[in-house]
Design an enzyme around this catalytic site. Structure first.
Site, mmCIF file in Angstrom:
data_model
loop_
_atom_site.group_PDB
_atom_site.id
_atom_site.type_symbol
_atom_site.label_atom_id
_atom_site.label_comp_id
_atom_site.label_asym_id
_atom_site.label_seq_id
_atom_site.Cartn_x
_atom_site.Cartn_y
_atom_site.Cartn_z
ATOM 1 N N ASP A 115 61.581 17.823 22.438
ATOM 2 C CA ASP A 115 62.658 17.509 23.375
ATOM 3 C C ASP A 115 63.997 17.463 22.642
ATOM 4 O O ASP A 115 65.026 17.880 23.179
ATOM 5 C CB ASP A 115 62.392 16.166 24.066
ATOM 6 C CG ASP A 115 61.289 16.278 25.104
ATOM 7 O OD1 ASP A 115 61.133 17.362 25.693
ATOM 8 O OD2 ASP A 115 60.582 15.270 25.315
ATOM 9 N N ASN A 132 70.520 13.652 28.416
ATOM 10 C CA ASN A 132 69.714 12.422 28.443
ATOM 11 C C ASN A 132 70.555 11.199 28.783
ATOM 12 O O ASN A 132 70.342 10.565 29.783
ATOM 13 C CB ASN A 132 69.063 12.158 27.085
ATOM 14 C CG ASN A 132 67.677 12.761 26.963
ATOM 15 O OD1 ASN A 132 67.136 13.270 27.942
ATOM 16 N ND2 ASN A 132 67.116 12.695 25.771
ATOM 17 N N ASP A 145 74.225 -5.988 22.725
ATOM 18 C CA ASP A 145 74.087 -4.912 21.739
ATOM 19 C C ASP A 145 74.623 -3.570 22.237
ATOM 20 O O ASP A 145 75.080 -2.758 21.440
ATOM 21 C CB ASP A 145 72.612 -4.754 21.345
ATOM 22 C CG ASP A 145 72.179 -5.855 20.383
ATOM 23 O OD1 ASP A 145 72.995 -6.749 20.104
ATOM 24 O OD2 ASP A 145 71.016 -5.817 19.928
ATOM 25 N N SER A 154 66.685 12.751 34.191
ATOM 26 C CA SER A 154 65.716 13.282 33.222
ATOM 27 C C SER A 154 65.766 12.521 31.904
ATOM 28 O O SER A 154 64.799 12.518 31.149
ATOM 29 C CB SER A 154 65.919 14.781 32.993
ATOM 30 O OG SER A 154 67.197 15.038 32.463
ATOM 31 N N TYR A 194 65.626 6.834 26.021
ATOM 32 C CA TYR A 194 66.155 5.541 25.581
ATOM 33 C C TYR A 194 66.144 4.527 26.734
ATOM 34 O O TYR A 194 65.763 3.368 26.582
ATOM 35 C CB TYR A 194 67.584 5.746 25.062
ATOM 36 C CG TYR A 194 68.083 4.699 24.096
ATOM 37 C CD1 TYR A 194 67.531 3.418 24.044
ATOM 38 C CD2 TYR A 194 69.138 5.000 23.231
ATOM 39 C CE1 TYR A 194 68.006 2.468 23.153
ATOM 40 C CE2 TYR A 194 69.621 4.051 22.341
ATOM 41 C CZ TYR A 194 69.051 2.787 22.304
ATOM 42 O OH TYR A 194 69.530 1.868 21.424
HETATM 43 P P1 NAP Z 1 64.412 11.276 18.073
HETATM 44 O O1 NAP Z 1 64.723 10.011 17.381
HETATM 45 O O2 NAP Z 1 63.512 12.258 17.432
HETATM 46 O O3 NAP Z 1 63.908 10.986 19.563
HETATM 47 C C1 NAP Z 1 63.178 9.895 19.917
HETATM 48 C C2 NAP Z 1 62.052 10.325 20.846
HETATM 49 O O4 NAP Z 1 62.562 10.531 22.162
HETATM 50 C C3 NAP Z 1 61.360 11.614 20.451
HETATM 51 O O5 NAP Z 1 59.969 11.398 20.555
HETATM 52 C C4 NAP Z 1 61.844 12.601 21.487
HETATM 53 O O6 NAP Z 1 60.912 13.622 21.728
HETATM 54 C C5 NAP Z 1 61.949 11.705 22.677
HETATM 55 N N1 NAP Z 1 62.753 12.179 23.814
HETATM 56 C C6 NAP Z 1 63.899 12.909 23.824
HETATM 57 N N2 NAP Z 1 64.330 13.099 25.077
HETATM 58 C C7 NAP Z 1 63.433 12.479 25.889
HETATM 59 C C8 NAP Z 1 63.313 12.322 27.295
HETATM 60 N N3 NAP Z 1 64.225 12.836 28.124
HETATM 61 N N4 NAP Z 1 62.253 11.642 27.787
HETATM 62 C C9 NAP Z 1 61.320 11.114 26.967
HETATM 63 N N5 NAP Z 1 61.373 11.215 25.636
HETATM 64 C C10 NAP Z 1 62.422 11.892 25.108
HETATM 65 O O7 NAP Z 1 65.804 11.983 18.430
HETATM 66 P P2 NAP Z 1 65.987 13.298 19.289
HETATM 67 O O8 NAP Z 1 64.738 14.090 19.305
HETATM 68 O O9 NAP Z 1 67.244 13.930 18.836
HETATM 69 O O10 NAP Z 1 66.185 12.739 20.766
HETATM 70 C C11 NAP Z 1 67.310 12.013 21.110
HETATM 71 C C12 NAP Z 1 66.889 11.069 22.189
HETATM 72 O O11 NAP Z 1 66.075 10.046 21.659
HETATM 73 C C13 NAP Z 1 68.019 10.327 22.844
HETATM 74 O O12 NAP Z 1 68.671 11.122 23.802
HETATM 75 C C14 NAP Z 1 67.309 9.116 23.413
HETATM 76 O O13 NAP Z 1 66.837 9.348 24.738
HETATM 77 C C15 NAP Z 1 66.104 8.938 22.517
HETATM 78 N N6 NAP Z 1 66.261 7.686 21.774
HETATM 79 C C16 NAP Z 1 65.453 6.652 22.106
HETATM 80 C C17 NAP Z 1 65.601 5.425 21.490
HETATM 81 C C18 NAP Z 1 64.709 4.314 21.901
HETATM 82 O O14 NAP Z 1 63.818 4.547 22.738
HETATM 83 N N7 NAP Z 1 64.893 3.113 21.376
HETATM 84 C C19 NAP Z 1 66.557 5.248 20.505
HETATM 85 C C20 NAP Z 1 67.358 6.328 20.176
HETATM 86 C C21 NAP Z 1 67.197 7.548 20.823
HETATM 87 P P3 NAP Z 1 60.631 14.818 20.653
HETATM 88 O O15 NAP Z 1 59.806 14.200 19.565
HETATM 89 O O16 NAP Z 1 59.867 15.826 21.448
HETATM 90 O O17 NAP Z 1 61.936 15.330 20.149
#
Ligand code: NAP
Ligand code: MN
Length: 279
Positions: free
Chosen positions: A48, A123, A151, A159, A164
């Protein structure tokens, strides 16, 4: 039929690179034309996160391209094609017209003393303070709504609601709904600072302004990108006019993705705990 122009972006790891090479060979054999500048289809190979990168690379042409995601690890929310399915995908690309599925995007306008910068997020947008606790006033449609202290704030697209937003207890929204969701990250609630506590969802044509102290150094996240800003007067969030388009060569239902990612699924069609349903 005019040959289909495509671009490809891979995550950069060995497997994704090998698959990219394989894809280009299969595509050439089927008469597809590689065109990085003006593609009709943008294929991302990785996860993703790779599709987020592809989106930002082509965001200026976002209305004109259709995205296709291939995943090299776990099933993704934007990437449905598996490693062993490249031949099938290229065959379909060469012979059939895909169905277009369109998802809403988030528009973020950051107003500083030096001018306004506009961003599109697939996202979410996140706001944090670099130096400590974020203090921000939230206005909805120009009316004061709440004073936030905590925070950070996550404003997500439908989508992006599985990303996050889900980690901070936001709801999951079907991308057919043109909306944005505002969720809190660890808000402090006391007599001075009082926030809603739950996430809330705004429809198209509403806007939420986030007003912070211009002295504060802000950390702004737009999908996988992180930026820093100072002298911010306000940040205006709304559902974008443009949508992102996905080229679907086969169905990829949203609720199946949610189930498979978060609840679990087995070959018999049973999903996790739902298996033991009462009779
Ligand atoms: P990453 O740190 O590798 O991403 C974190 C996880 O989020 C990965 O497993 C990624 O999937 C997954 N992801 C991305 N978009 C998603 C969606 N729309 N629905 C469900 N899971 C999703 O960083 P990245 O791959 O560049 O992705 C950035 C995204 O990570 C941000 O947009 C944010 O949504 C998410 N994120 C989440 C947190 C949290 O949950 N605490 C913190 C920071 C960022 P893949 O392994 O397939 O790439
Ligand atoms: Mn990732």
């Amino acid at each position: 039929m005019e040959s289909l122009k495509y671009a490809l972006l891979d995550r950069g790891d060995q497997l994704s690179r090998e698959l990219a090479d394989q894809f280009h060979k299969l595509a050439e054999a089927r008469g597809l034309v590689r065109d990085d500048k003006a593609p009709r289809i943008v294929v991302s190979i990785g996860g993703d996160g790779t599709l987020l990168q592809a989106f930002h690379r082509y965001r200026d042409q976002v209305g004109k391209v259709g995205f296709v995601g291939v995943h090299t690890g776990h099933l993704g929310f934007y990437a449905d094609w598996k490693v062993g399915e490249l031949t099938e995908l290229v065959d379909l690309m060469a012979t059939t017209e895909p169905t277009t599925v369109s998802y809403p995007l988030l528009k973020v306008e950051i107003v500083t003393d030096g001018g306004t910068s506009a961003y599109l997020a697939l996202n979410e947008f996140t706001l944090k303070s670099v130096e400590g606790t974020l203090v921000a006033q939230l206005n909805i449609n120009d009316e004061p709504f709440e004073m936030f202290r905590g925070d950070g704030i996550v404003v997500s697209t439908p989508s992006g609601s599985t990303g996050y937003n889900k980690s901070v207890n936001g709801a999951i929204i079907h991308p057919y709904l043109e909306a944005m969701q505002i969720a809190e990250i660890a808000s402090i609630n006391n007599r001075v600072y009082r926030t809603l506590g739950s996430s809330f969802i705004l429809p198209k044509h509403h806007h939420c302004d986030i007003v912070t102290d211009p002295e504060e150094l802000l950390s702004v996240g737009i999908d996988h990108l992180v930026l820093q800003f100072r002298e911010v007067r306000s940040i205006i969030c709304s559902v974008a006019e443009d949508k992102v388009h996905f080229a679907r060569y086969r169905p990829f239902p949203f609720w199946n993705r949610v189930r498979d990612a978060f609840i679990g699924y087995d070959e018999n069609g049973d999903s996790g705990r739902a298996r033991k349903r009462p009779r």
